[in-house]
Design a protein around this motif. Structure first.
Motif, PDB file in Angstrom:
ATOM      1  N   LYS A 276       0.760   9.275  -5.736  1.00 14.72           N
ATOM      2  CA  LYS A 276       1.135  10.676  -5.545  1.00 14.72           C
ATOM      3  C   LYS A 276       1.973  11.184  -6.720  1.00 14.72           C
ATOM      4  N   ASP A 277       2.829  10.298  -7.227  1.00 10.34           N
ATOM      5  CA  ASP A 277       3.600  10.672  -8.421  1.00 10.34           C
ATOM      6  C   ASP A 277       2.669  10.868  -9.610  1.00 10.34           C
ATOM      7  N   GLY A 278       1.669  10.005  -9.735  1.00 10.66           N
ATOM      8  CA  GLY A 278       0.691  10.150 -10.812  1.00 10.66           C
ATOM      9  C   GLY A 278      -0.114  11.422 -10.675  1.00 10.66           C
TER      10      GLY A 278
ATOM     11  N   PHE B 181      -7.682  11.436  -8.958  1.00 13.03           N
ATOM     12  CA  PHE B 181      -6.417  10.942  -8.393  1.00 13.03           C
ATOM     13  C   PHE B 181      -6.333  11.261  -6.902  1.00 13.03           C
ATOM     14  N   GLU B 182      -6.781  12.452  -6.505  1.00 19.76           N
ATOM     15  CA  GLU B 182      -6.756  12.832  -5.090  1.00 19.76           C
ATOM     16  C   GLU B 182      -7.670  11.915  -4.264  1.00 19.76           C
ATOM     17  N   ALA B 183      -8.849  11.612  -4.807  1.00 18.11           N
ATOM     18  CA  ALA B 183      -9.780  10.723  -4.100  1.00 18.11           C
ATOM     19  C   ALA B 183      -9.191   9.319  -3.945  1.00 18.11           C
ATOM     20  N   GLN B 184      -8.499   8.858  -5.001  1.00 15.65           N
ATOM     21  CA  GLN B 184      -7.894   7.525  -4.912  1.00 15.65           C
ATOM     22  C   GLN B 184      -6.798   7.496  -3.839  1.00 15.65           C
ATOM     23  N   ILE B 185      -6.035   8.565  -3.733  1.00 12.75           N
ATOM     24  CA  ILE B 185      -4.992   8.638  -2.706  1.00 12.75           C
ATOM     25  C   ILE B 185      -5.603   8.585  -1.308  1.00 12.75           C
ATOM     26  N   LEU B 186      -6.687   9.334  -1.120  1.00 16.13           N
ATOM     27  CA  LEU B 186      -7.351   9.327   0.193  1.00 16.13           C
ATOM     28  C   LEU B 186      -7.878   7.934   0.533  1.00 16.13           C
ATOM     29  N   ASN B 187      -8.426   7.253  -0.476  1.00  9.69           N
ATOM     30  CA  ASN B 187      -8.941   5.899  -0.249  1.00  9.69           C
ATOM     31  C   ASN B 187      -7.811   4.940   0.138  1.00  9.69           C
ATOM     32  N   THR B 188      -6.675   5.079  -0.509  1.00 10.39           N
ATOM     33  CA  THR B 188      -5.531   4.214  -0.226  1.00 10.39           C
ATOM     34  C   THR B 188      -4.954   4.511   1.160  1.00 10.39           C
TER      35      THR B 188
ATOM     36  N   GLU C 257       0.940  14.277  -9.379  1.00  6.48           N
ATOM     37  CA  GLU C 257       1.778  15.396  -9.804  1.00  6.48           C
ATOM     38  C   GLU C 257       1.843  15.470 -11.328  1.00  6.48           C
ATOM     39  N   LYS C 258       1.963  14.312 -11.958  1.00  8.46           N
ATOM     40  CA  LYS C 258       2.014  14.305 -13.423  1.00  8.46           C
ATOM     41  C   LYS C 258       0.689  14.756 -14.016  1.00  8.46           C
ATOM     42  N   THR C 259      -0.430  14.378 -13.347  1.00  6.64           N
ATOM     43  CA  THR C 259      -1.746  14.793 -13.838  1.00  6.64           C
ATOM     44  C   THR C 259      -1.921  16.295 -13.717  1.00  6.64           C
ATOM     45  N   LYS C 260      -1.397  16.889 -12.653  1.00  7.56           N
ATOM     46  CA  LYS C 260      -1.470  18.347 -12.484  1.00  7.56           C
ATOM     47  C   LYS C 260      -0.683  19.050 -13.591  1.00  7.56           C
ATOM     48  N   ILE C 261       0.451  18.464 -13.944  1.00  5.16           N
ATOM     49  CA  ILE C 261       1.245  19.049 -15.032  1.00  5.16           C
ATOM     50  C   ILE C 261       0.478  18.979 -16.351  1.00  5.16           C
ATOM     51  N   LEU C 262      -0.159  17.812 -16.594  1.00  7.34           N
ATOM     52  CA  LEU C 262      -0.955  17.667 -17.815  1.00  7.34           C
ATOM     53  C   LEU C 262      -2.118  18.651 -17.839  1.00  7.34           C
ATOM     54  N   LYS C 263      -2.708  18.888 -16.659  1.00  2.54           N
ATOM     55  CA  LYS C 263      -3.824  19.844 -16.585  1.00  2.54           C
ATOM     56  C   LYS C 263      -3.350  21.250 -16.928  1.00  2.54           C
ATOM     57  N   SER C 264      -2.179  21.613 -16.368  1.00  6.06           N
ATOM     58  CA  SER C 264      -1.666  22.967 -16.611  1.00  6.06           C
ATOM     59  C   SER C 264      -1.344  23.201 -18.087  1.00  6.06           C
ATOM     60  N   SER C 265      -1.057  22.085 -18.780  1.00  2.00           N
ATOM     61  CA  SER C 265      -0.769  22.216 -20.212  1.00  2.00           C
ATOM     62  C   SER C 265      -2.016  22.002 -21.060  1.00  2.00           C
ATOM     63  N   GLY C 266      -3.178  21.804 -20.399  1.00  2.00           N
ATOM     64  CA  GLY C 266      -4.434  21.660 -21.106  1.00  2.00           C
ATOM     65  C   GLY C 266      -4.689  20.297 -21.693  1.00  2.00           C
ATOM     66  N   ARG C 267      -3.932  19.302 -21.287  1.00  2.00           N
ATOM     67  CA  ARG C 267      -4.081  17.960 -21.854  1.00  2.00           C
ATOM     68  C   ARG C 267      -5.051  17.095 -21.050  1.00  2.00           C
ATOM     69  N   THR C 268      -5.472  17.574 -19.857  1.00  2.00           N
ATOM     70  CA  THR C 268      -6.491  16.866 -19.082  1.00  2.00           C
ATOM     71  C   THR C 268      -7.261  17.890 -18.273  1.00  2.00           C
TER      72      THR C 268
ATOM     73  N   ILE D  50       0.837  -1.210   0.000  1.00  2.00           N
ATOM     74  CA  ILE D  50       0.000   0.000   0.000  1.00  2.00           C
ATOM     75  C   ILE D  50       0.866   1.252   0.000  1.00  2.00           C
ATOM     76  N   GLU D  51       1.942   1.233   0.787  1.00  3.45           N
ATOM     77  CA  GLU D  51       2.830   2.399   0.831  1.00  3.45           C
ATOM     78  C   GLU D  51       3.490   2.633  -0.534  1.00  3.45           C
ATOM     79  N   ASN D  52       3.888   1.561  -1.179  1.00  2.00           N
ATOM     80  CA  ASN D  52       4.473   1.717  -2.525  1.00  2.00           C
ATOM     81  C   ASN D  52       3.432   2.243  -3.519  1.00  2.00           C
ATOM     82  N   GLU D  53       2.211   1.759  -3.381  1.00  2.00           N
ATOM     83  CA  GLU D  53       1.142   2.225  -4.265  1.00  2.00           C
ATOM     84  C   GLU D  53       0.840   3.698  -4.019  1.00  2.00           C
ATOM     85  N   LEU D  54       0.904   4.105  -2.748  1.00  2.00           N
ATOM     86  CA  LEU D  54       0.688   5.524  -2.435  1.00  2.00           C
ATOM     87  C   LEU D  54       1.736   6.413  -3.114  1.00  2.00           C
TER      88      LEU D  54
END
Length: 490
Positions: A225-227, A248-255, A229-240, A217-221
């Motif tokens: 979290k790395d995913g 992604f934030e909800a999945q982190i909280l669940n984990t 950060e990458k998703t935020k970068i994609l959002k800032s570039s308009g790709r998501t 679980i810790e490795n998955e977390l």
């Protein structure tokens, strides 16, 4: 020695009492002797056709050799020294031995010292008063034999004995029952030891599995979290979109919540081990590297008949069954006449200065026979109670055999199937790991959506945890199979 004495004297006494029993006691109903028959449930020819059977089966291995983890062995050793249930079982053995000592003592004569010192003034117009007066007038007595008529002292000191002759064998049956109860309590001690050994092993393996789950679980977390950060970068570039970030934030909280749950289970498991070791709360040492070590060596089963001799619970039930049969015989023999011998030897005088005189020697022997007539209700009630106890013990013995056979089958099938599940989940995990890597690259390059990536990661985490659970269940099934074959108390 006492048994030899009874075997020599009792035949003659039985003939004498048989005549008394026929003439005086014949009107009272005496239960007939019921021979004890231990009916055993129909046993199958073998426990499992695909496994070999041998007298040196898996359950006959010492737990020190069965468990290869030295840290686990140390935990078991510590628990066996201080566990409260084991101490109570040892105390029950001591209680049974004390009861057997008392039952053996009932076969032997009792000896006690009785003394009295006093006096009495007899009335002039009483048998003793007239007798003392008349005795003092006799010319045939000496001065030492003259009685003080105003106040007659009495000094007595003697060894007294009481001995109930076990003519019919009632006391010997009671002693036999207590001896069998010692055996039952010793088997109960073995059973408690088995439970402690296997319970600590199960908890220890559970703790190792929880450590694995926590690491997964810790490795998955970290990956999530790395995913993020990458998703935020994609959002800032308009790709998501922001929706992907929130998912992604909800999945982190669940984990993270899942991780907290595992930490709670780790604490509870450590406390359970500490409770068995009679220790306060604290961390429990374990060797995490040995969790994946194979316990899948070849299984050798006992025959169903060997199972009866190897399992402590079956041996305990059989001893209690035989003890109940002996108590029932003792209850039946209580209907017969009772013979007690009461001899004494000592000193008796009515003058203190003559008390130690050899002429003051006194002795007697009395034989008392008791034939129960008006006590029939009590005797019948006790006989019915012991008969019901025998039936209960017979049912418990049958239950222990059926339970043993079904336990072996259940744990054997569980071990085989969880072994297969563990291999399947291992392969599934490897496949999904590749899928996760591919999905991550496709997501970063815009070929799949964030939902696809989240789905794959959830499946990877789920499968990894299921693989750990299957491995744990396989090890627990192997431990329980060891226990069901009668192992753990050697």
């Amino acid at each position: 020695m006492i048994d030899r004495l009874y075997s020599f004297c009792l035949p003659c006494l039985k003939l004498l009492f048989t005549a008394i029993l026929t003439g005086v006691f014949g009107s009272c109903s005496t239960p007939k002797k019921i021979p004890l028959t231990i009916a055993t449930t129909q046993l199958p020819d073998a426990l499992h056709s695909s496994y070999p059977t041998d007298s040196l089966h898996t359950g006959s291995i010492s737990w020190r050799k069965y468990f290869l983890d030295t840290i686990l062995v140390r935990h078991i050793e510590e628990a066996l020294q201080v566990n409260a249930d084991l101490i109570q079982a040892v105390a029950r053995v001591s209680q049974s031995k004390a009861q057997y000592l008392a039952a053996t003592g009932a076969l032997l004569p009792s000896l006690q010292v009785r003394g009295r010192a006093g006096g009495e003034r007899f009335g002039k117009y009483t048998m003793n008063g007239v007798g003392n007066f008349d005795t003092n007038l006799s010319e045939r007595i000496s001065d030492d034999q003259r009685v003080n008529e105003n106040f007659t002292p009495d000094f007595f000191l003697a060894f007294e004995s009481s001995w109930e002759l076990d003519v019919w064998g009632k006391l010997r049956q009671a002693r036999k029952a207590r001896q069998l109860e010692i055996l039952a309590s010793e088997e109960g001690l073995h059973l408690i030891k088995t439970m402690i050994v296997t319970t600590i092993a199960e908890l220890y393996f559970t703790l190792q599995a929880l450590d694995d789950e926590r690491e997964i679980i810790e490795n998955e977390l970290k990956l999530q979290k790395d995913g993020l950060e990458k998703t935020k970068i994609l959002k800032s570039s308009g790709r998501t979109t922001e929706l992907a970030v929130k998912q992604f934030e909800a999945q982190i909280l669940n984990t993270e919540a899942l991780l907290r749950k595992v930490l709670i289970e780790i604490n509870a498991t450590e406390n359970a081990i500490n409770t068995l070791k009679m220790q306060p709360p604290g961390p429990v040492k374990r060797n995490q590297e040995l969790f994946d070590a194979s316990m899948d060596s070849t299984i050798v089963l006992s025959t169903p008949l060997q199972l009866l001799f190897n399992r402590p619970d079956i041996r305990q039930s059989e001893a209690l069954l035989r003890a109940a049969g002996a108590d029932l015989n003792a209850a039946r023999l209580a209907f017969f006449p009772q013979l007690t011998v009461n001899p004494f030897i000592g000193l008796n005088a009515f003058k203190s200065n003559l008390f130690l005189n050899p002429a003051s020697l006194a002795f007697a022997a009395f034989g008392n026979g008791i034939i129960p007539i008006f006590q029939q209700n009590q005797l019948k009630a006790n006989y019915r109670f012991q008969n019901a106890r025998l039936q209960q013990a017979q049912a418990e013995y049958q239950k222990s055999i059926v339970n043993a056979l079904n336990e072996v089958n259940t744990n054997l099938v569980s071990f085989e199937e969880y072994l297969k599940i563990s291999k399947i989940k291992g392969e599934e995990t490897s496949t999904l790991k590749i899928s996760e890597s591919v999905a991550n690259e496709l997501f970063l390059n815009g070929y799949v959506t964030y939902l696809d990536l989240l789905t794959v990661r959830r499946e990877v985490l789920k499968t990894q945890l299921e693989h750990v659970e299957a491995t744990l269940n396989r090890k627990i099934a192997r431990v329980r199979l060891y226990q069901s074959l009668g192992g753990g108390w050697f």
